[in-house]
Design a protein around this motif. Structure first.
Motif, PDB file in Angstrom:
ATOM      1  N   HIS A   1      -2.668 -43.325  -2.477  1.00 37.48           N
ATOM      2  CA  HIS A   1      -2.501 -42.049  -3.196  1.00 37.48           C
ATOM      3  C   HIS A   1      -2.089 -42.283  -4.645  1.00 37.48           C
ATOM      4  CE1 HIS A   1       1.466 -43.077  -1.618  1.00 37.48           C
ATOM      5  NE2 HIS A   1       1.970 -42.372  -2.584  1.00 37.48           N
ATOM      6  N   ILE A   2      -1.412 -43.383  -4.899  1.00 40.27           N
ATOM      7  CA  ILE A   2      -1.048 -43.668  -6.291  1.00 40.27           C
ATOM      8  C   ILE A   2      -2.194 -44.392  -6.997  1.00 40.27           C
ATOM      9  CG2 ILE A   2       0.559 -44.887  -7.800  1.00 40.27           C
ATOM     10  CD1 ILE A   2       2.695 -44.505  -5.771  1.00 40.27           C
ATOM     11  N   ILE A   3      -2.786 -45.342  -6.285  1.00 38.46           N
ATOM     12  CA  ILE A   3      -3.877 -46.121  -6.900  1.00 38.46           C
ATOM     13  C   ILE A   3      -4.996 -45.206  -7.362  1.00 38.46           C
ATOM     14  CG2 ILE A   3      -5.722 -47.760  -6.379  1.00 38.46           C
ATOM     15  CD1 ILE A   3      -3.794 -49.188  -4.520  1.00 38.46           C
ATOM     16  N   LYS A   4      -5.262 -44.175  -6.545  1.00 40.10           N
ATOM     17  CA  LYS A   4      -6.412 -43.327  -6.838  1.00 40.10           C
ATOM     18  C   LYS A   4      -6.229 -42.455  -8.065  1.00 40.10           C
ATOM     19  CE  LYS A   4      -8.677 -41.189  -3.435  1.00 40.10           C
ATOM     20  NZ  LYS A   4      -8.822 -40.607  -2.098  1.00 40.10           N
TER      21      LYS A   4
END
Lengths: 262, 545
Positions: free
Chosen positions: A97-100
């Motif tokens: 969710h953060i990487i995206k």
């Protein structure tokens, strides 16, 4: 060839800050907070001690060291290996969710998880050593733990770098690793003495985790230095080096793929 | 021009597999088992520094993919990205961890953006204040409403002071007060010379906020340029008024009217236009004409448009400046009888060996400061409508007119009705002169017929038409049109009403005929002709076959 490790090193402050956030995150919302990080492993050590020493009467002193001390030291290092491996292999998938939606150097994520495990490990280690100091005289060899912690960190970094991209791509691989970890827990001489393995001891020792676990016991209990078994030490570091190179390759190769499919 | 972000020939492919074993099967069998989906295809844009640039496109057009590649979240399949300066990607939820409190998230996001704890400590008060979260800041973010999350995300992003801010539809949430605050903050950013890349499918937001815009459709960059220009073509496409091919071909030409100087004098109206025009196709060898077109009937006049060097300050490519300026004057006296009450648009017609076409001249950047109407025979107004120039020609006064009866009699078509101008007394048939025009709608040739004014008390005695008790005794009219001269075609009826006394205006109107039941409903046969009266638009028209 080792670009991602260079990046981890250059961004060590970020790694450190993020691993502290991981601790906060893990215990956010609990009243007792990071005390749970101690209670859980201590309980498990107590349970294993009860099962083996009291329940099955198998826990005899090992090379002159009391079974409980031998077990506790082995478990402390194993918890570090276990948590570090489990968490770092999920470093990308778990943080998708953060990487995206946030641009940042994602190559450091496995290191973040390993440092998070390392910090909780240090707390447990200090507590165990403090307790142990009542029954065993501390020696200079205790400082050798620093070396084995370093060795453990490097091993985890290599393993994390290799497995995290794979887990990010395939959920099945994540499940597979869970099974491998259970297997490794029993196949690494943590609850049992490697001497009991007899002629299989060479095979058991191929497991690099054993190098770290045994090193802990050598340092705390047996006053034996890592230079006393140079071949095994050399073998261990060669394994780490191969993992590093493979991990770097995996990350480079897989990153565009897992960014797309996650 | 400094470039803050430059993307070149960016292509992004996604592989779509039909079953989940696809990737493995593909490796084993070495057959191609996936379909390729091109999210971006050969996109090259230079984002200039210190400007707000909009990226327009409908959902799924690839604009978010472009952003992800610029921010480094996704890797391009081919092409290069070059970013100068620090960059913050503002998305509603980006980098916000629901388990942690708002306060901790500020630091968490700060870390991800590469700031140290000390640096964030300096900014944290400002962020909390901007976010308007108050004491909620120490609550876990999972307890926040979506609006509160957006506020936190925005507050962090803008207060960490990036060189480039990328905003992805983030302002859709949050109340209007906060949205305004965000807009102010972003305007502040612009003034500081920072770059904002603003992604939206809403053309109004882009037009209001951005100076430049790019339009992406199905992974392809359709156009990049002035935000109003791009906004209007995007709107034409989205509303279905124009097809993509049409838009693409009109995009071949880059053009703008930059100055309009109208003048009304003795000899009629004269309009001077200045601006630039060039074809972006490298091998264009055609010629141009300026066309003024009556938007209702399609009647048009044309004048060759010569290009010379351009001296304005627009950001034209240097190599085009020598050959892209134009300066032209349209004089009413050259086209007598063309300008009539109605609405006119200004177009360019281009002719090449194999193709020709027309497009309206862009006037979205035109700053019209003409407030007075120009009076010639009519009242003339110049306006910018839908980013194009429009000339409105109106009668000085209004003619009230109605056709009461239409009938055929031997070789004549007879019309009977009333016409008058309020306030202009017609006590005798010499007070006004009325002419009927029958205009062919293809050739625009017209035949004129005299109209006989007749005595009637229909208007004078009608209090709703004549409350002041004026004399409109000669408001009735009657005209006869000989059918022998009519050639096949479509025709429109117009009427000139000339006041013989003061104020002496001459008015031209289309003939109004709304009493349907009084008109022949069947086509009339005369010799080998068939004449059909049409009044469905309430205006009198006629078809002759």
């Amino acid at each position: 060839m080792f670009d991602i490790y260079k990046e981890m090193w250059q961004r060590r402050k970020m790694v450190h800050a993020l691993s502290l956030h991981e601790i906060k995150r893990e215990y956010a919302g609990t009243v007792l907070g990071s005390i749970w990080g101690l209670v859980n492993p201590l309980m498990r050590i107590a349970v294993y001690w009860f099962v083996f020493q009291i329940g099955s009467r198998a826990g005899k002193p090992v090379d002159g060291a009391p079974y409980i001390a031998w077990l506790a030291i082995g478990m402390v290092s194993w918890f570090f290996m276990n948590d570090g491996f489990r968490l770092s292999s999920r470093a990308f998938r778990g943080k998708r969710h953060i990487i995206k939606n946030t641009p940042f150097p994602i190559a450091i994520l496995p290191a973040v998880q390993i440092m998070y495990s390392f910090y909780t490990h240090i707390i447990l280690l200090v507590v165990i050593l403090a307790v142990m100091a009542f029954s065993i005289d501390p020696s200079w060899f205790w400082l050798q733990v620093v070396y084995y912690d370093f060795a453990g960190l490097m091993l985890l970094l290599g393993l994390g770098a290799v497995t995290a991209p794979l887990v990010a791509i395939s959920k099945d691989f994540g499940r597979f690793l869970d099974t491998v970890l259970i297997f490794l827990f029993w196949m690494t001489p943590i609850l049992w003495n490697v001497d009991n393995a007899g002629r299989f001891d060479k095979i058991v020792k191929l497991n690099p985790f054993h190098y770290v676990v045994q090193g802990y016991r050598d340092s705390i209990l047996f006053k034996s230095g890592f230079w006393e078994h140079p071949v095994y030490t050399l073998y261990f570091w060669i394994v780490v080096l191969i993992l590093f190179a493979l991990g770097n390759y995996m990350y480079k190769r897989m990153k565009p793929i897992f960014l797309d499919i996650m | 021009m400094d470039i803050s972000v430059s993307v070149k020939q960016l292509t992004k492919k996604y592989k779509l597999y039909e079953d989940k074993w696809g990737p493995i099967k593909e490796v084993v069998t070495k057959k191609k088992l996936h379909k390729e989906f091109l999210a971006l295809h050969d996109v090259s844009i230079d984002f200039p520094k210190g400007e707000a640039i909009g990226v327009l496109g409908k959902n799924g057009s690839g604009k978010s993919t472009l952003l992800k590649i610029i921010t480094g979240i996704a890797d391009p399949s081919s092409g290069t990205v070059d970013v100068n300066g620090t960059l913050v990607f503002l998305d509603v939820s980006s980098g916000i961890d629901p388990e942690l409190s708002g306060y901790e998230n500020i630091f968490m996001k700060g870390v991800l953006l590469g700031y140290s704890r000390e640096q964030m400590l300096e900014k944290v008060d400002e962020i909390i204040e901007f976010s308007e979260l108050g004491e909620f800041i120490s609550q876990p973010v999972k307890n926040y409403s979506s609006g509160m999350r957006a506020k936190l995300g925005f507050a962090i992003s803008v207060n960490v002071d990036p060189d480039i801010l990328i905003v992805d539809e983030a302002l859709a949430v949050g109340d209007s007060m906060f949205r305004e605050k965000c807009m102010n903050k972003m305007n502040e950013f612009k003034e500081q010379g920072k770059t904002i890349i603003f992604v939206s499918h809403d053309k109004n937001a882009v037009e209001n906020f951005c100076s430049k815009a790019a339009w992406i459709n199905q992974g392809e960059l359709i156009a990049f340029g002035d935000s109003k220009q791009i906004g209007s073509i995007y709107n034409e496409f989205m509303s279905g008024r124009k097809k993509l091919d049409e838009i693409k071909s009109s995009l071949e030409f880059i053009h703008s009217i930059e100055n309009v100087s109208p003048e009304a004098g003795e000899s009629g109206l004269s309009i001077g236009l200045e601006g630039y025009l060039y074809s972006s196709a490298p091998d264009f060898k055609g010629s141009y004409e300026l066309v003024v077109k009556d938007t209702r009937t399609g009647e048009a006049i044309a004048k060759p448009l010569a290009l010379s060097s351009y001296k304005g300050d627009s950001s034209l490519p240097d190599e085009k400046k020598d050959t892209s300026g134009f300066r032209i004057s349209i004089d009413e006296q050259d086209f007598s009888g063309f300008l009539k009450p109605g609405k006119y648009s200004f177009l360019v017609r281009y002719k090449e060996e194999h193709k020709e076409g027309e497009f309206p001249l862009w006037a979205g950047n035109l700053d019209l400061n003409i407030t007075e109407d120009m009076k010639s025979r009519y009242i003339n107004k110049i306006k910018v409508e839908n980013n194009t120039l429009a000339l409105l020609v109106e009668n000085v006064d209004k003619v009230q007119e109605q056709v009461n009866k239409i009938w055929f009699e031997e070789g004549t078509l007879n019309l009977e009705g009333v016409c008058f101008v309020r306030g202009y007394e017609v006590g005798s048939p010499e007070d006004a002169g009325v002419t009927l025009h029958v205009v062919n709608l293809e050739s625009f040739k017209e035949e004129m017929y005299p109209v006989e004014l007749r005595e009637t008390d229909e208007i004078t005695e009608n209090p709703s038409f004549n409350p002041q008790g004026k004399n409109y005794n000669f408001a009735g009219f009657r005209a006869g049109i000989s059918l022998d001269h009519l050639r096949p075609g479509r025709y429109e009826y117009r009427m000139t009403y000339q006041m013989k006394n003061k104020p002496g205006h001459e008015l031209l109107i289309p003939v109004w005929a709304s009493k349907r039941q009084e008109y022949p409903s069947e086509p009339f046969l005369w010799k080998d002709r068939e004449i059909d009266i049409q009044t469905s638009t309430k205006y009198l028209r006629m078809t002759v076959k």
